[in-house]
Write a protein that holds these residues in place. Structure first.
Motif, mmCIF file in Angstrom:
data_model
loop_
_atom_site.group_PDB
_atom_site.id
_atom_site.type_symbol
_atom_site.label_atom_id
_atom_site.label_comp_id
_atom_site.label_asym_id
_atom_site.label_seq_id
_atom_site.Cartn_x
_atom_site.Cartn_y
_atom_site.Cartn_z
ATOM 1 N N LEU A 107 37.510 50.775 33.670
ATOM 2 C CA LEU A 107 36.512 50.077 34.480
ATOM 3 C C LEU A 107 37.219 49.245 35.549
ATOM 4 O O LEU A 107 38.164 48.517 35.236
ATOM 5 N N TYR A 108 36.757 49.357 36.784
ATOM 6 C CA TYR A 108 37.290 48.563 37.898
ATOM 7 C C TYR A 108 36.119 47.810 38.525
ATOM 8 O O TYR A 108 35.157 48.428 38.962
ATOM 9 N N VAL A 109 36.215 46.492 38.547
ATOM 10 C CA VAL A 109 35.090 45.677 39.003
ATOM 11 C C VAL A 109 35.527 44.775 40.144
ATOM 12 O O VAL A 109 36.553 44.105 40.050
ATOM 13 N N CYS A 110 34.736 44.754 41.195
ATOM 14 C CA CYS A 110 34.966 43.779 42.261
ATOM 15 C C CYS A 110 33.617 43.230 42.677
ATOM 16 O O CYS A 110 32.737 43.972 43.125
ATOM 17 N N HIS A 134 39.765 46.307 34.809
ATOM 18 C CA HIS A 134 40.541 45.782 35.930
ATOM 19 C C HIS A 134 39.549 45.123 36.883
ATOM 20 O O HIS A 134 38.450 45.633 37.076
ATOM 21 N N PHE A 135 39.952 44.032 37.503
ATOM 22 C CA PHE A 135 38.960 43.366 38.351
ATOM 23 C C PHE A 135 39.599 42.523 39.439
ATOM 24 O O PHE A 135 40.773 42.170 39.387
ATOM 25 N N GLU A 136 38.764 42.200 40.404
ATOM 26 C CA GLU A 136 39.154 41.272 41.459
ATOM 27 C C GLU A 136 37.934 40.431 41.790
ATOM 28 O O GLU A 136 36.828 40.947 41.923
ATOM 29 N N LEU A 137 38.160 39.128 41.931
ATOM 30 C CA LEU A 137 37.069 38.223 42.301
ATOM 31 C C LEU A 137 37.233 37.811 43.746
ATOM 32 O O LEU A 137 38.335 37.834 44.278
ATOM 33 N N PHE A 138 36.158 37.383 44.356
ATOM 34 C CA PHE A 138 36.257 36.931 45.736
ATOM 35 C C PHE A 138 36.297 35.422 45.873
ATOM 36 O O PHE A 138 36.406 34.894 46.954
ATOM 37 N N SER A 139 36.162 34.733 44.761
ATOM 38 C CA SER A 139 36.162 33.273 44.889
ATOM 39 C C SER A 139 36.754 32.666 43.631
ATOM 40 O O SER A 139 36.758 33.276 42.568
ATOM 41 N N ALA A 140 37.239 31.439 43.766
ATOM 42 C CA ALA A 140 37.736 30.721 42.597
ATOM 43 C C ALA A 140 36.546 30.350 41.725
ATOM 44 O O ALA A 140 35.464 30.073 42.232
#
Ligand code: FES
Length: 235
Positions: A107-110, A134-140
């Protein structure tokens, strides 16, 4: 860069990918929330180019806020699902989505924190190993209601600093002129890890394993905080 002068030498490193497309031998499910679709478009293209099985769910508040839909349709055909909250009158059914994954699918999440948290929660409940998501966020991550100020003791210098209720340890250290390593500032990359000598940590990162959290010997200072009034760090 603003401080550079003509003739100065700088060290330049190649770009680092904190959101790579892991194991090429297993299928991938890409989940985009809103503007989080941006990196996933390239990932879809690369999966198709290398013939990795890939499907995608793209969720947004409304259809007119969705980007790259024609490109994604062209690349994915029936392997693209679109979800507009307004049309469906509900958010994405995250539990069903996770249930739909074959055992070897990664799973890849953004997207936004809430979507990621829901997916991680469902994956954890089903006993998925952490490395499968696996992931990436756009904000703290935002400060949480009820966050309290606390003291950070820097064991090597003996300095004690007060971390505000709306401040990260990292921000507090930087404000005090400490030279500490950090990169993502969202609790994802692991760069800002610091050994903890005393005190209980409120872990809020996405890096440490459950065992590392339970051991309480390290902290990601960009997002995690103290549970009590004081933390002693090996700095
Ligand atoms: S700077 Fe990336 S985890 Fe803290």
């Amino acid at each position: 860069m603003h401080g550079l002068k003509v003739g100065e030498t700088v060290t330049v490193r190649p770009p680092r990918n904190d959101f790579p497309l892991g194991d090429w031998n297993v299928p991938a499910l890409l989940v985009a929330g809103g503007i989080g679709v941006t990196p996933l478009v390239s990932m879809v293209t690369e999966c198709r180019r290398r013939e990795r099985p890939v499907r995608m769910l793209y969720a947004s508040r409304s259809r007119d806020q969705m980007l790259f839909v024609d490109e994604l349709r062209h690349l994915l055909g029936d392997d693209l699902s679109l979800h507009a909250d307004e049309e469906a009158a509900r958010p994405v059914d995250v539990a069903s989505l996770v249930d739909s994954c074959p055992p070897d699918e990664e799973l890849y999440v953004c997207g936004p924190q809430a979507l990621l948290d829901a997916l991680l929660d469902e994956a954890r409940r089903r006993g998925w190993p952490p490395e499968r998501v696996h992931f990436e966020l756009f904000s703290a991550p935002p400060m949480q209601l009820g966050d309290q100020p606390f003291d950070v003791v820097l064991a090597r210098s003996g300095q004690t600093l007060r971390v505000g209720d709306d401040q990260s340890i990292l921000a507090c250290l930087e404000a005090a002129g400490c030279d500490v390593l950090a990169d993502c500032r969202r609790g994802e990359c692991g760069v800002c890890v610091v050994p903890v000598l005393d005190g209980e940590v409120d872990h809020r990162d996405h890096v440490l394993s459950t065992a590392e959290r339970d051991a309480g010997k390290t902290i990601q200072i960009c997002v995690s905080r103290a549970r009590g009034s004081r933390l002693v760090l090996d700095l």
